[in-house]
Structure formats: C-alpha cells, structure tokens
Write an enzyme that holds these catalytic residues in place. Structure first.
Site, PDB file in Angstrom:
ATOM      1  N   GLU A  54       0.795  -1.147   0.042  1.00  0.00           N
ATOM      2  CA  GLU A  54       0.083  -0.117   0.000  1.00  0.00           C
ATOM      3  C   GLU A  54       0.999   1.178   0.015  1.00  0.00           C
ATOM      4  O   GLU A  54       1.464   1.800   1.007  1.00  0.00           O
ATOM      5  CB  GLU A  54      -0.977  -0.132   1.229  1.00  0.00           C
ATOM      6  CG  GLU A  54      -2.180   0.557   1.046  1.00  0.00           C
ATOM      7  CD  GLU A  54      -2.179   2.010   1.586  1.00  0.00           C
ATOM      8  OE1 GLU A  54      -1.851   2.894   0.800  1.00  0.00           O
ATOM      9  OE2 GLU A  54      -2.353   2.135   2.734  1.00  0.00           O
ATOM     10  N   CYS A  80      -2.085   8.838   2.581  1.00  0.00           N
ATOM     11  CA  CYS A  80      -2.018   8.361   1.364  1.00  0.00           C
ATOM     12  C   CYS A  80      -2.930   8.576   0.360  1.00  0.00           C
ATOM     13  O   CYS A  80      -2.923   8.855  -0.863  1.00  0.00           O
ATOM     14  CB  CYS A  80      -1.548   6.998   1.091  1.00  0.00           C
ATOM     15  SG  CYS A  80      -2.599   5.982   2.151  1.00  0.00           S
TER      16      CYS A  80
HETATM   17  C1  UN1 Z   1      -3.168   5.602   4.808  1.00  0.00           C
HETATM   18  O1  UN1 Z   1      -3.219   6.960   4.591  1.00  0.00           O
HETATM   19  O2  UN1 Z   1      -2.159   5.127   4.585  1.00  0.00           O
HETATM   20  O3  UN1 Z   1      -8.811   6.507   3.738  1.00  0.00           O
HETATM   21  C2  UN1 Z   1      -4.361   5.214   5.163  1.00  0.00           C
HETATM   22  C3  UN1 Z   1      -8.248   7.263   4.507  1.00  0.00           C
HETATM   23  C4  UN1 Z   1      -8.035   6.490   5.880  1.00  0.00           C
HETATM   24  C5  UN1 Z   1      -6.904   5.475   5.812  1.00  0.00           C
HETATM   25  C6  UN1 Z   1      -5.509   6.107   4.999  1.00  0.00           C
HETATM   26  N1  UN1 Z   1      -9.148   5.736   6.226  1.00  0.00           N
HETATM   27  O4  UN1 Z   1      -7.797   8.410   4.415  1.00  0.00           O
END
Ligand code: UN1
Length: 510
Positions: A262, A296
């Site tokens: 990820e 992310c």
């Molecule tokens: C991440 O930034 O690695 O969708 C995860 C989202 C959160 C998870 C982000 N539920 O922004």
C-alpha cells in the site's frame, strides 16, 4: 499527560513483545521519541536486535501452531474482546496518536474508531471464511475450495496511520488463523506499545499463548530487512513510500513470498461544471489539509473545469484563510504539525521546486515560526496554481500542498488528466450529471483502486477493500473480500465412489 499513564507508557519502554510477555532487549539501543507538537521528549523505547528478532519469530511459530487450531469464530471472539477494550481506550489512544504523530485530535479519535470498526468487521468475517463448492465432472466426486491460514504475517506500518493500518491487517489476519508480527514506524513507537498493552490484557485473560500478536520495534535497516528476507514470514504487508515498497516487493518476491503493498497516491478530485460546490469545497479542503496532507489518500490535485475555475479559486483561498493551524490537541485547530523536521525540509524543497517549474503559490508556501510553532514542524497549508504536466505535480509530496489545475473540454479530458500519473490510489468526481459520474466509474474511467462520487479522496470506510493500482502497489487490505490474501486456498476433490475415473475422460487401464 494522564493518557500516557493510562496507556502504560513509561519513561523507558521495551519495544519487543510476544503479545503476552515483554522482552527486554539485551542491546543498549534506545529510540528517543519526541512530539512534533512542541518537540518535547515523550519517552524512550529499547529496540530489538538480532537475538530478540529470533525469539519473536520462534514464539510466533509456536503461537501459530496453537492459534490455527482454535475455530475461526472463537478467534473472532478474541477480536471482539479487543474491540471492546479499544472502546475503553479510544480517548486515551486517540490523544497519544495525536501527540506522537501530530494529527488533529478528531482524526486521532477517528483512527482508533477505524480500529474498533475493523474489529467488528473481523468478528463477522470469522464466520464467513467461505469457499466455493463446485460440481465435479466425475460421478461420486465432490469438488470444493477451502481456505487455511497462511502462518506468520509481517505487518510494517507507516507513521501517518500509527494504529489503524496495523488493525486492518492484524485483525483480519487473526480471524483467518494467522499470527502477526508488527514493525511500526520508528516515528511512532509509543502508540504501538500502548496498543500492545491493551491487547495483551485480552490475550492473558483468555489464556492464549505467546506469539499471536507480536511487536518488534527496531530499525528498518536491521529488523525491517530481516522480516522482508525471512522465508518464515509467509505474508508481508507493507505501507510506505513507493521507493521503499519497490525494494520490499523485490526482496519478498525474490524468496517467492506473498506481499500486500500500500504505497503512495497522487489523488485527484475532478470538479465538473455540474458539481455542487457546497459539497465540493469542504471535501476538497479536508482532503488536502487533513492529517496535514500526510495521508496516502490526501487530495493533491484538483482538476477544475474552466467555467468554475475562478469561483473555485476564490472560494478555496477564502477557506484556506480560515484554517487554524496549531497544537492538534486543541480541538479548535484544523491542522497540526508535520511529523518531523525532515518532512518540513521536503515541504520547503517542494515549494522552491514548484516556483522554479512555473507553479504559482496562491496561498501558504511557508514554514510557520513564532509562538506555538517552536518545534519547527508547522507549515501553512498551500494552494498552488499549476499545469498538470509539471514534473512535481507527478510526484507525491507528503505535505499539505494542493495543485489547482484548470481543464477545458468534457469529462473524458478530466479523466485523462486524472489518470496521467504513475500512482493509482484514490480519486473523486463532483458532479450531479449521471453521464459524467458513470463515465468516471466505467472501465474507461478512473484507473484508481478507490473512485468516489461527490465524496473526497480520503477517509475511506473500513468495509471496502483499501488499496490502489499502478505504483500504489496493487494490494488490498481491510474490508470486502480482502481477507482472502491472508489465507492459502486449497482445491479439494474427494472420490466417495468405488471406481477411479480420471478427469477429462482419460482412459488409463492397468
Ligand atoms: C493511509 O493514509 O495510509 O482513507 C491510510 C483514509 C484512511 C486511511 C488512510 N481511512 O484516508
């Protein structure tokens, strides 16, 4: 800070646990933890060396041989209890997340809520590890597939979601019958230790063996590398940068291990002429500045139709002007600090590079100094007017920088721009036009793992599978049927007849 005490965080903490027992590392290797809020020292953590690594892996193997024998719904019951315990500690743990990592208190609580939600999801899943049953082509034969646990799952998490991403992986892995070994980011070891204290009470109460949920705090170069290369770890779940993920993928693939990656995103929101700006503006701003741009899923590119561009630009500059930046533990603030000085340097370099490449700063672009900003980690959320093809717009800068990009033409043109980056995590369109929305969702539409209509790019619910395409790595975690990646699939054929027919009608007589 009372919440530290409630969570069992001391001045000196061991960073190695088998789930039910803490191990004191023999080496004198200490990690000092400072809050990005004010630079204050929060505690020290002793890091695992080679010896503790070996101990953890052996305990995990022993733990696995017991854990896999426990029926899946009973494993779910343990996860249910973990969810209940997390509810008790939501405020405290959320505060520590905010304190150690710098995200707003609201988002700290939200992150713990994600943990609770995935526990609930995993409890249900523990009764639904379904395989298919097929019809055999041979008489008196039964054909079906079933799922068995993989074994040891290494979970390497990033600083920006110090606890939720672990929970997505560890809770699903656990109901599937695996044991997990968690290596958190060295930026945020205390939240991991706090979680370990919370779950260890559940494990002890239920008389579970060591090694079901292990914690290994150590450097990436030693412990992280060992995990990637270790054939005893059947699955590696890695969250982090594209560069490190590429390395992780090659090491794990080199030993033909399994991985879930990820990695970065470069997420865009498309604003078409049919967008409802009342919905779009708060979604864009939260997407771009939430977690100080360090998700992310952060919104990094805003593709606005030329007919709305001026209006949108004005509204965003106004909205950015009303943001309150400061101590994230103060619930009046929207945006806290970046995680560390390195992140601030990366932000400053990005602003300089953008200027050189022809980007125009509409708002922000500065590091904040003065009262309340003494840690040096606070930056102004930044709006940049840019062309889609600027080299830096193609990159993920982990900071609150939003690129405003004007497009002309129809929704296909906007989709082409949105897809024209190497990353493929999250995407969104704001439109009330059915044709535009469905084109965006079609096979010729967004190429990302997440595609939203009239919702921003961040803040995904745990019930869906989470992950993305292209350089984002292709893995899926969390909800939907992501659990399958944590299991080994077995196709079973049983002959309950008195003859020995071969498939494909092959005749073989002795
Ligand atoms: C991440 O930034 O690695 O969708 C995860 C989202 C959160 C998870 C982000 N539920 O922004």
């Amino acid at each position: 800070m009372d919440f530290m005490k409630d969570l069992g965080i001391k001045k000196r903490n061991s960073g190695v646990s088998t789930g039910t027992k803490w191990i004191t590392p023999t080496s004198d290797d200490w990690l000092e933890v400072h809050s990005p809020i004010d630079g204050k020292k929060l505690g020290r953590v002793s890091r695992a060396g080679k010896k503790e690594y070996e101990q953890i892996i052996v305990r995990a193997q022993e733990g696995f041989s017991r854990w896999r024998q426990i029926p899946a719904p009973q494993r779910g019951e343990i996860v249910r209890q973990i969810g209940l315990e997390l509810r008790q500690y939501k405020q405290a743990l959320g505060s520590l997340v905010s304190c150690e990592m710098g995200k707003s208190l609201e988002e700290g609580y939200g992150e713990v809520q994600e943990m609770i939600d995935i526990c609930d999801f995993a409890v249900g899943q523990s009764r639904m590890l379904y395989g298919f049953s097929m019809h055999s082509e041979r008489p008196e034969h039964r054909l079906y597939d079933q799922y068995h646990p993989l074994g040891l799952v290494g979970v390497l998490t990033a600083f920006n979601f110090p606890v939720a991403v672990w929970a997505w992986n560890a809770m699903i892995a656990a109901v599937c019958g695996n044991v997990s070994i968690w290596k958190p980011s060295s930026q945020v070891p205390l939240t991991a230790i706090a979680v370990q204290h919370i779950i260890s009470r559940v494990l002890q109460k239920n008389d579970l063996p060591e090694g079901v949920f292990s914690l290994l705090i150590g450097s990436g170069r030693t412990i992280g590398e060992k995990m990637l290369a270790d054939p005893r770890l059947h699955l590696i779940s890695f969250t982090g940068s594209v560069a490190t993920g590429r390395h992780a993928a090659s090491v794990v693939a080199g030993r033909l291990g399994k991985s879930i990656l990820e990695l970065g995103g470069n997420n865009a929101i498309i604003i078409t002429p049919e967008a409802d700006l009342k919905l779009a503006i708060p979604a864009v701003v939260f997407g771009a500045v939430g977690t100080a741009g360090q998700r992310c899923t952060t919104t990094r590119r805003l593709l606005v139709h030329h007919s709305l561009y001026k209006q949108m630009k004005k509204a965003l500059v106004k909205a950015y002007g009303s943001l309150r930046i400061g101590n994230p533990l103060d619930s009046g603030n929207h945006v806290g600090p970046l995680v560390n000085q390195q992140a601030v340097s990366d932000f400053s370099l990005a602003i300089k590079t953008l200027r050189e490449q022809g980007g125009k700063i509409l708002f922000g672009g500065k590091v904040l100094t003065g009262k309340g900003y003494a840690s040096g980690c606070y930056v102004m959320p930044t709006l940049v007017e840019a062309k889609a093809e600027l080299p830096l717009v193609q990159e993920e800068t982990f900071a609150p920088i939003l690129y405003l990009i004007k497009y002309t033409g129809d929704v296909d043109r906007a989709i082409a721009l949105q897809n024209d980056v190497r990353q493929g995590l999250s995407s969104a369109i704001f439109t009330n036009d059915l044709r535009e929305a469905e084109t965006f969702l079609s096979s010729a539409g967004s190429d990302c793992g997440i595609a939203n209509v009239n919702i921003g790019t961040s803040g995904a619910e745990i019930g869906g599978a989470f992950g993305g395409e292209k350089e984002t790595g292709g893995g899926r975690e969390s909800g939907s049927d992501a659990w399958r990646a944590y299991m080994r699939r077995q196709t079973v054929t049983v002959n309950y007849g008195k003859t020995m027919p071969l498939a494909q009608g092959i005749n073989f007589q002795l």
